[in-house]
Motif scaffolding. Sequence first.
Motif, PDB file in Angstrom:
ATOM      1  N   ALA A  43     152.688 122.500  21.870  1.00 17.82           N
ATOM      2  CA  ALA A  43     152.707 122.849  20.445  1.00 17.82           C
ATOM      3  C   ALA A  43     151.475 122.281  19.748  1.00 17.82           C
ATOM      4  O   ALA A  43     150.839 122.950  18.913  1.00 17.82           O
ATOM      5  CB  ALA A  43     153.989 122.336  19.778  1.00 17.82           C
ATOM      6  N   CYS A  44     151.116 121.067  20.100  1.00 24.80           N
ATOM      7  CA  CYS A  44     149.921 120.428  19.551  1.00 24.80           C
ATOM      8  C   CYS A  44     148.674 121.213  19.941  1.00 24.80           C
ATOM      9  O   CYS A  44     147.824 121.513  19.101  1.00 24.80           O
ATOM     10  CB  CYS A  44     149.853 118.991  20.043  1.00 24.80           C
ATOM     11  N   ALA A  45     148.566 121.554  21.217  1.00 25.89           N
ATOM     12  CA  ALA A  45     147.410 122.322  21.687  1.00 25.89           C
ATOM     13  C   ALA A  45     147.314 123.664  20.968  1.00 25.89           C
ATOM     14  O   ALA A  45     146.223 124.078  20.558  1.00 25.89           O
ATOM     15  CB  ALA A  45     147.489 122.530  23.194  1.00 25.89           C
ATOM     16  N   ASP A  46     148.442 124.336  20.802  1.00 23.81           N
ATOM     17  CA  ASP A  46     148.428 125.632  20.123  1.00 23.81           C
ATOM     18  C   ASP A  46     147.915 125.497  18.701  1.00 23.81           C
ATOM     19  O   ASP A  46     147.147 126.338  18.223  1.00 23.81           O
ATOM     20  CB  ASP A  46     149.814 126.267  20.145  1.00 23.81           C
ATOM     21  N   GLN A  47     148.286 124.416  17.993  1.00 25.47           N
ATOM     22  CA  GLN A  47     147.763 124.205  16.642  1.00 25.47           C
ATOM     23  C   GLN A  47     146.265 123.956  16.661  1.00 25.47           C
ATOM     24  O   GLN A  47     145.509 124.550  15.895  1.00 25.47           O
ATOM     25  CB  GLN A  47     148.466 123.030  15.952  1.00 25.47           C
ATOM     26  N   PHE A  48     145.812 123.085  17.547  1.00 28.55           N
ATOM     27  CA  PHE A  48     144.392 122.738  17.580  1.00 28.55           C
ATOM     28  C   PHE A  48     143.546 123.891  18.100  1.00 28.55           C
ATOM     29  O   PHE A  48     142.405 124.077  17.647  1.00 28.55           O
ATOM     30  CB  PHE A  48     144.149 121.495  18.425  1.00 28.55           C
ATOM     31  N   LEU A  49     144.056 124.689  19.011  1.00 30.04           N
ATOM     32  CA  LEU A  49     143.300 125.817  19.541  1.00 30.04           C
ATOM     33  C   LEU A  49     143.182 126.947  18.514  1.00 30.04           C
ATOM     34  O   LEU A  49     142.284 127.777  18.611  1.00 30.04           O
ATOM     35  CB  LEU A  49     143.943 126.334  20.826  1.00 30.04           C
ATOM     36  N   ASP A  50     144.074 126.974  17.529  1.00 35.20           N
ATOM     37  CA  ASP A  50     144.048 128.018  16.505  1.00 35.20           C
ATOM     38  C   ASP A  50     143.033 127.723  15.403  1.00 35.20           C
ATOM     39  O   ASP A  50     142.915 128.486  14.462  1.00 35.20           O
ATOM     40  CB  ASP A  50     145.437 128.197  15.882  1.00 35.20           C
ATOM     41  N   GLN A  74     146.157 112.636  20.636  1.00 33.17           N
ATOM     42  CA  GLN A  74     144.743 112.291  20.776  1.00 33.17           C
ATOM     43  C   GLN A  74     144.126 112.923  22.024  1.00 33.17           C
ATOM     44  O   GLN A  74     142.998 113.428  21.976  1.00 33.17           O
ATOM     45  CB  GLN A  74     144.574 110.777  20.830  1.00 33.17           C
ATOM     46  N   HIS A  75     144.851 112.919  23.135  1.00 37.08           N
ATOM     47  CA  HIS A  75     144.285 113.450  24.367  1.00 37.08           C
ATOM     48  C   HIS A  75     144.263 114.974  24.391  1.00 37.08           C
ATOM     49  O   HIS A  75     143.371 115.560  25.020  1.00 37.08           O
ATOM     50  CB  HIS A  75     144.982 112.855  25.590  1.00 37.08           C
ATOM     51  N   VAL A  76     145.201 115.629  23.711  1.00 39.04           N
ATOM     52  CA  VAL A  76     145.108 117.085  23.561  1.00 39.04           C
ATOM     53  C   VAL A  76     143.835 117.416  22.797  1.00 39.04           C
ATOM     54  O   VAL A  76     143.036 118.258  23.212  1.00 39.04           O
ATOM     55  CB  VAL A  76     146.348 117.671  22.843  1.00 39.04           C
ATOM     56  N   LYS A  77     143.635 116.755  21.665  1.00 33.47           N
ATOM     57  CA  LYS A  77     142.444 117.016  20.842  1.00 33.47           C
ATOM     58  C   LYS A  77     141.174 116.727  21.635  1.00 33.47           C
ATOM     59  O   LYS A  77     140.228 117.513  21.615  1.00 33.47           O
ATOM     60  CB  LYS A  77     142.500 116.185  19.568  1.00 33.47           C
ATOM     61  N   GLY A  78     141.156 115.606  22.347  1.00 32.26           N
ATOM     62  CA  GLY A  78     139.980 115.254  23.136  1.00 32.26           C
ATOM     63  C   GLY A  78     139.699 116.249  24.242  1.00 32.26           C
ATOM     64  O   GLY A  78     138.535 116.620  24.477  1.00 32.26           O
ATOM     65  N   ARG A  88     143.968 126.500  27.026  1.00 32.52           N
ATOM     66  CA  ARG A  88     145.438 126.418  26.993  1.00 32.52           C
ATOM     67  C   ARG A  88     145.998 126.433  28.411  1.00 32.52           C
ATOM     68  O   ARG A  88     146.911 125.678  28.731  1.00 32.52           O
ATOM     69  CB  ARG A  88     146.014 127.569  26.181  1.00 32.52           C
ATOM     70  N   ASP A  89     145.450 127.285  29.266  1.00 34.67           N
ATOM     71  CA  ASP A  89     145.937 127.355  30.649  1.00 34.67           C
ATOM     72  C   ASP A  89     145.736 126.025  31.379  1.00 34.67           C
ATOM     73  O   ASP A  89     146.590 125.605  32.163  1.00 34.67           O
ATOM     74  CB  ASP A  89     145.242 128.483  31.413  1.00 34.67           C
ATOM     75  N   GLU A  90     144.610 125.358  31.156  1.00 34.26           N
ATOM     76  CA  GLU A  90     144.378 124.059  31.783  1.00 34.26           C
ATOM     77  C   GLU A  90     145.359 123.012  31.266  1.00 34.26           C
ATOM     78  O   GLU A  90     145.853 122.178  32.028  1.00 34.26           O
ATOM     79  CB  GLU A  90     142.933 123.602  31.549  1.00 34.26           C
ATOM     80  N   ILE A  91     145.661 123.081  29.981  1.00 30.25           N
ATOM     81  CA  ILE A  91     146.636 122.154  29.402  1.00 30.25           C
ATOM     82  C   ILE A  91     148.019 122.425  29.981  1.00 30.25           C
ATOM     83  O   ILE A  91     148.746 121.491  30.329  1.00 30.25           O
ATOM     84  CB  ILE A  91     146.611 122.232  27.867  1.00 30.25           C
ATOM     85  N   VAL A  92     148.386 123.698  30.131  1.00 28.83           N
ATOM     86  CA  VAL A  92     149.681 124.040  30.730  1.00 28.83           C
ATOM     87  C   VAL A  92     149.766 123.511  32.162  1.00 28.83           C
ATOM     88  O   VAL A  92     150.797 122.934  32.563  1.00 28.83           O
ATOM     89  CB  VAL A  92     149.941 125.562  30.680  1.00 28.83           C
TER      90      VAL A  92
END
Length: 113
Positions: free
Chosen positions: A105-112, A66-70, A78-82
Motif C-alpha cells: 500500500a505504501c509503495a502504491d502511494q509513492f509510485l503514484d 522508509q525502505h519502500v521510499k528508498g 512495484r514488481d520488485e517490491i512484490v
Amino acid sequence: MTDYHQELAEIMANNKNIFNSTGEVGKAFLNVHDAAIEEGVLDSKTKALEALGIAIAIRCEGCIIQHVKGAIKLGATRDEIVETINIAIMMGGGPSTVYGGKALACADQFLDE
C-alpha cells in the motif's frame, strides 16, 4: 487508509530529532547505514530491497515506509517490491502478510507520485 506521505514526514522529523540528540551514536548509525547501502558487489537498489524484506519480517512499520521510499528512489519497481514481500512472507510467515500488505500500500502511494 494510511497516508504514507504524512507517516514518512513524521518519521523523518523524529529521525532528525533523535539523530540531533544522540551525538556520536546517531552519527555512527547513519555512517553504518550509508556504508551498508552503498554500491558494492550488490547494487544499492538490491540492498534497499533486502532492507525492506527484513523490515517486513521484523514488523517495523516505520522501517518499511522508509525502505519502500528508498527502494523506489533507487529505481525499484512495484514488481520488485512484490517479490521482496514474497521473500519476507517466506521468512516471516503470516505476520509478514500483514506488514507486506502495508509495504505494498505504501509503495502504491509513492509510485503514484
